[in-house]
Design an enzyme around this catalytic site. Structure first.
Site, PDB file in Angstrom:
ATOM      1  N   LYS A  48       0.817  -1.224   0.000  1.00  0.00           N
ATOM      2  CA  LYS A  48       0.000   0.000   0.000  1.00  0.00           C
ATOM      3  C   LYS A  48       0.850   1.274   0.000  1.00  0.00           C
ATOM      4  O   LYS A  48       0.505   2.256  -0.655  1.00  0.00           O
ATOM      5  CB  LYS A  48      -0.926   0.023   1.224  1.00  0.00           C
ATOM      6  CG  LYS A  48      -1.974  -1.075   1.232  1.00  0.00           C
ATOM      7  CD  LYS A  48      -2.872  -0.923   2.445  1.00  0.00           C
ATOM      8  CE  LYS A  48      -3.687  -2.163   2.703  1.00  0.00           C
ATOM      9  NZ  LYS A  48      -4.617  -2.005   3.830  1.00  0.00           N
TER      10      LYS A  48
ATOM     11  N   ASP B 256      -9.737   2.155   2.935  1.00  0.00           N
ATOM     12  CA  ASP B 256      -9.709   1.576   4.291  1.00  0.00           C
ATOM     13  C   ASP B 256     -10.435   2.472   5.313  1.00  0.00           C
ATOM     14  O   ASP B 256     -11.125   1.971   6.200  1.00  0.00           O
ATOM     15  CB  ASP B 256      -8.261   1.360   4.755  1.00  0.00           C
ATOM     16  CG  ASP B 256      -7.656   0.092   4.162  1.00  0.00           C
ATOM     17  OD1 ASP B 256      -8.417  -0.808   3.748  1.00  0.00           O
ATOM     18  OD2 ASP B 256      -6.416  -0.002   4.116  1.00  0.00           O
TER      19      ASP B 256
HETATM   20  P1  NDP Z   1       1.955  -2.256  10.504  1.00  0.00           P
HETATM   21  O1  NDP Z   1       2.998  -3.310  10.506  1.00  0.00           O
HETATM   22  O2  NDP Z   1       2.112  -1.060   9.619  1.00  0.00           O
HETATM   23  O3  NDP Z   1       1.793  -1.687  12.025  1.00  0.00           O
HETATM   24  C1  NDP Z   1       1.747  -2.564  13.106  1.00  0.00           C
HETATM   25  C2  NDP Z   1       1.379  -1.823  14.382  1.00  0.00           C
HETATM   26  O4  NDP Z   1       1.154  -2.795  15.398  1.00  0.00           O
HETATM   27  C3  NDP Z   1       2.453  -0.902  14.901  1.00  0.00           C
HETATM   28  O5  NDP Z   1       1.865   0.197  15.545  1.00  0.00           O
HETATM   29  C4  NDP Z   1       3.180  -1.803  15.917  1.00  0.00           C
HETATM   30  O6  NDP Z   1       3.802  -1.093  16.963  1.00  0.00           O
HETATM   31  C5  NDP Z   1       2.002  -2.547  16.508  1.00  0.00           C
HETATM   32  N1  NDP Z   1       2.345  -3.833  17.113  1.00  0.00           N
HETATM   33  C6  NDP Z   1       2.781  -4.939  16.476  1.00  0.00           C
HETATM   34  N2  NDP Z   1       2.928  -5.943  17.350  1.00  0.00           N
HETATM   35  C7  NDP Z   1       2.581  -5.463  18.571  1.00  0.00           C
HETATM   36  C8  NDP Z   1       2.520  -6.024  19.882  1.00  0.00           C
HETATM   37  N3  NDP Z   1       2.853  -7.289  20.117  1.00  0.00           N
HETATM   38  N4  NDP Z   1       2.079  -5.225  20.890  1.00  0.00           N
HETATM   39  C9  NDP Z   1       1.723  -3.958  20.662  1.00  0.00           C
HETATM   40  N5  NDP Z   1       1.770  -3.356  19.447  1.00  0.00           N
HETATM   41  C10 NDP Z   1       2.190  -4.110  18.413  1.00  0.00           C
HETATM   42  O7  NDP Z   1       0.592  -3.022  10.221  1.00  0.00           O
HETATM   43  P2  NDP Z   1      -0.773  -2.397   9.631  1.00  0.00           P
HETATM   44  O8  NDP Z   1      -0.923  -1.053  10.220  1.00  0.00           O
HETATM   45  O9  NDP Z   1      -0.809  -2.552   8.168  1.00  0.00           O
HETATM   46  O10 NDP Z   1      -1.880  -3.410  10.230  1.00  0.00           O
HETATM   47  C11 NDP Z   1      -2.219  -3.407  11.601  1.00  0.00           C
HETATM   48  C12 NDP Z   1      -3.377  -4.353  11.859  1.00  0.00           C
HETATM   49  O11 NDP Z   1      -4.568  -3.891  11.215  1.00  0.00           O
HETATM   50  C13 NDP Z   1      -3.138  -5.767  11.327  1.00  0.00           C
HETATM   51  O12 NDP Z   1      -3.599  -6.674  12.302  1.00  0.00           O
HETATM   52  C14 NDP Z   1      -3.986  -5.840  10.083  1.00  0.00           C
HETATM   53  O13 NDP Z   1      -4.408  -7.164   9.829  1.00  0.00           O
HETATM   54  C15 NDP Z   1      -5.170  -4.957  10.487  1.00  0.00           C
HETATM   55  N6  NDP Z   1      -5.862  -4.391   9.307  1.00  0.00           N
HETATM   56  C16 NDP Z   1      -7.174  -4.749   9.106  1.00  0.00           C
HETATM   57  C17 NDP Z   1      -7.878  -4.253   8.031  1.00  0.00           C
HETATM   58  C18 NDP Z   1      -9.314  -4.653   7.827  1.00  0.00           C
HETATM   59  O14 NDP Z   1      -9.857  -4.394   6.748  1.00  0.00           O
HETATM   60  N7  NDP Z   1      -9.957  -5.244   8.805  1.00  0.00           N
HETATM   61  C19 NDP Z   1      -7.251  -3.305   7.058  1.00  0.00           C
HETATM   62  C20 NDP Z   1      -5.872  -2.980   7.386  1.00  0.00           C
HETATM   63  C21 NDP Z   1      -5.221  -3.529   8.471  1.00  0.00           C
HETATM   64  P3  NDP Z   1       5.345  -0.607  16.906  1.00  0.00           P
HETATM   65  O15 NDP Z   1       5.345   0.718  16.224  1.00  0.00           O
HETATM   66  O16 NDP Z   1       5.699  -0.557  18.317  1.00  0.00           O
HETATM   67  O17 NDP Z   1       6.085  -1.674  16.132  1.00  0.00           O
END
Ligand code: NDP
Length: 318
Positions: free
Chosen positions: A103, A139
């Site tokens: 994306k 989204d």
């Molecule tokens: P990114 O990899 O860009 O971001 C991940 C985020 O999750 C960061 O803020 C990261 O924090 C945090 N994170 C990861 N692991 C942990 C943990 N164990 N504890 C706390 N924070 C954590 O992913 P996306 O933003 O693309 O996606 C995020 C979620 O949203 C996914 O689960 C995805 O499946 C879901 N999603 C759902 C959609 C839908 O249509 N339902 C559409 C788009 C996304 P840090 O900065 O500290 O690493």
């Protein structure tokens, strides 16, 4: 007249039979009908083809134009994305969806970006034009529509507590601000990622108070009755902890988790214990998909969303 329901059995078999295609298939593409595609890495778990092909099958019953429309999935490594987008354009695919990790990469590779998607810095839907791809991001629409449908809540006027600072959080934050939320409080594990998101939001916040905090150091003055939105990936694995201790927050009005697999995350379990309404991200996936199909076909998203929802539920095992 009542429309025939989409057969769950047909949907299940369609999902199982959907091939995962590659760049090599694209190079030799000669399909005459209108083609749509989703690109991802990995892509094999995507339920978007099931949702879109189910909606297209229903549309084709009333409008023969859609009989030749099909939606395909392609496994594309990020290094191959530029070539894939070039080939898809040459082969005149009408539209493309992009999922993880494409994306953000695609944002800089399209000919033009829908102004609403500009501050998001990411595109999930591309429309073929003579000049090249036009990028959109559906989204945020999907999130707002899902919150309305599943929780009866509007982002407009709401105090929002957003968890996460990745791509999905950025889209959610921009949507909250564009829809006029009352305040936006963002929690993220890694401070520098949080600060980067706050810097992006500052110029578009208008008068809306936006602040960041650590999930382990909650500010005392967080508003009660807020909408909590999880945009972290914490909860995707069964061993993950909840991204925040919900019991330490002032009582939320509702909790929305963007994760839909598993359907019940630790955060949603915790919301249920507090008797706070909760919903997972399946409806968001459906509504962003229906909006993408609207961009490609002109058919209003509200018309195809119910068929996409039926397909999505079937794909998730009913
Ligand atoms: P990114 O990899 O860009 O971001 C991940 C985020 O999750 C960061 O803020 C990261 O924090 C945090 N994170 C990861 N692991 C942990 C943990 N164990 N504890 C706390 N924070 C954590 O992913 P996306 O933003 O693309 O996606 C995020 C979620 O949203 C996914 O689960 C995805 O499946 C879901 N999603 C759902 C959609 C839908 O249509 N339902 C559409 C788009 C996304 P840090 O900065 O500290 O690493």
């Amino acid at each position: 007249m009542e429309r025939a329901a989409v057969s769950i059995e047909n949907l299940k078999s369609n999902i199982e039979n959907q091939e995962v295609l590659t760049l090599a298939d694209l190079a030799s593409w000669s399909r005459p009908g209108t083609s749509l595609a989703v690109l991802g890495h990995p892509i094999k778990h995507s339920i978007s083809p099931a949702m879109h092909n189910a909606a297209l099958a229903v549309l084709a019953r009333d409008d023969a134009r859609f009989a030749a429309w099909r939606y395909f999935r392609f496994e594309v490594h990020p290094d191959d994305l530029p070539r894939a987008l070039e080939l898809l354009h040459e082969r005149k695919f009408r539209g493309v969806n992009l999922t993880v990790p494409h994306k953000i990469i695609a944002f800089d590779r399209v000919a033009e970006v829908d102004p609403a998607a500009q501050p998001v810095g990411a595109v999930n839907t591309l429309l073929w034009t003579e000049r090249g791809w036009r990028g959109h991001n559906t989204d945020g629409y999907g999130l707002a529509a899902a919150m309305k449908e599943t929780l009866g809540r509007d982002l407009s006027g709401a105090h929002v507590i957003l968890l996460g600072a990745g791509g999905a959080a950025r889209g959610a934050a921009v949507e909250c601000l564009q829809r006029g939320c009352a305040s936006l409080s963002i929690a993220n594990r890694t401070r520098e990622n949080l600060d980067a998101l706050l810097a992006v939001l500052a110029p578009i916040a208008g008068g809306v108070p936006v602040r960041g905090f650590s999930p382990s150091g909650l500010p005392q003055d967080l508003p009660a009755g807020s909408l909590v939105i999880n945009a972290t990936s914490a909860g995707l694995k069964s061993s993950d902890p909840a991204p925040i201790d919900l019991t330490a927050l002032p009582r939320p009005a509702a909790v929305f988790d963007m994760i839909y697999n598993p359907p019940v995350t630790p955060l949603l379990r915790s919301a249920a214990k507090l008797s706070a309404p909760g919903a997972n991200g399946l409806a968001m996936l459906v509504h962003q998909g229906a909006k993408a199909l609207e961009i490609w076909s002109g058919v209003p998203a509200g018309r195809t969303a119910p068929d996409m929802a039926a397909a999505a539920r079937a794909a998730m095992g009913g």
